[in-house]
Design a protein around this motif. Sequence first.
Motif, PDB file in Angstrom:
ATOM      1  N   THR A   1       0.695  -1.285   0.097  1.00  9.26           N
ATOM      2  CA  THR A   1       0.044  -0.049   0.213  1.00  9.26           C
ATOM      3  C   THR A   1       0.837   1.074   0.196  1.00  9.26           C
ATOM      4  O   THR A   1       0.487   2.108  -0.734  1.00  9.26           O
ATOM      5  N   VAL A   2       1.814   1.147   0.721  1.00  4.94           N
ATOM      6  CA  VAL A   2       2.729   2.314   0.753  1.00  4.94           C
ATOM      7  C   VAL A   2       3.514   2.494  -0.340  1.00  4.94           C
ATOM      8  O   VAL A   2       3.709   3.763  -1.047  1.00  4.94           O
ATOM      9  N   TYR A   3       3.989   1.293  -1.168  1.00  3.60           N
ATOM     10  CA  TYR A   3       4.572   1.545  -2.352  1.00  3.60           C
ATOM     11  C   TYR A   3       3.605   2.201  -3.554  1.00  3.60           C
ATOM     12  O   TYR A   3       4.059   2.931  -4.324  1.00  3.60           O
ATOM     13  N   ARG A   4       2.419   1.536  -3.663  1.00  2.04           N
ATOM     14  CA  ARG A   4       1.413   1.990  -4.490  1.00  2.04           C
ATOM     15  C   ARG A   4       0.991   3.429  -4.172  1.00  2.04           C
ATOM     16  O   ARG A   4       1.045   4.297  -5.236  1.00  2.04           O
ATOM     17  N   PHE A   5       0.776   4.046  -3.080  1.00  2.00           N
ATOM     18  CA  PHE A   5       0.465   5.316  -2.800  1.00  2.00           C
ATOM     19  C   PHE A   5       1.623   6.275  -3.128  1.00  2.00           C
ATOM     20  O   PHE A   5       1.565   7.232  -3.811  1.00  2.00           O
TER      21      PHE A   5
END
Length: 170
Positions: free
Chosen positions: A15-19
């Motif tokens: 989720t952090v990588y995507r955001f």
Amino acid sequence: MKLRDELPVDHRLATVYRFGAGFCGLLLLVFAGLGFADALSPFDTAGETIAGMTSNVTLSVISTAVGFLLLAGAVAGGNIASVLNMAVGGLFLLSGFFHLFVLDRSANFLDFGMTNVLFSFAMGLLIATFGMYGRVSSKLPHDNPYWRHRHPGRDGKPNQPTAPGPARAG
């Protein structure tokens, strides 16, 4: 062995990588859109400032391509987004150093000013940080998938000894 086999996948970190990829990609697309709206020639080095930075059509095209690349990484997610963020962040840092060197020279065909260089450094650090989040540290928690991958004989308990390896001839 393939990259997807080497690196563990963890949905909370994904989720952090995507955001990070999506947010930085959108920022670049906004900057590129403003550059296209200014309608400069491709290698013009005397254009208007956009969001405090100088720009030309070539820089807008590059910003668009990198923005869409980061958005594609955000859609893919997981380790792909993480590795892409680290690579693009590193390229931004290298671009900042290169343009700092060619500032006020004829090789500055992207019309970088000092604000562009600072933006390149800041954006590179931001994108790379999103990519390295939860992966690069000497103090990763023991339930982190990257810690577990680096310590395969342990189940995540801090005081557990490592599993014995094969006997060595000595």
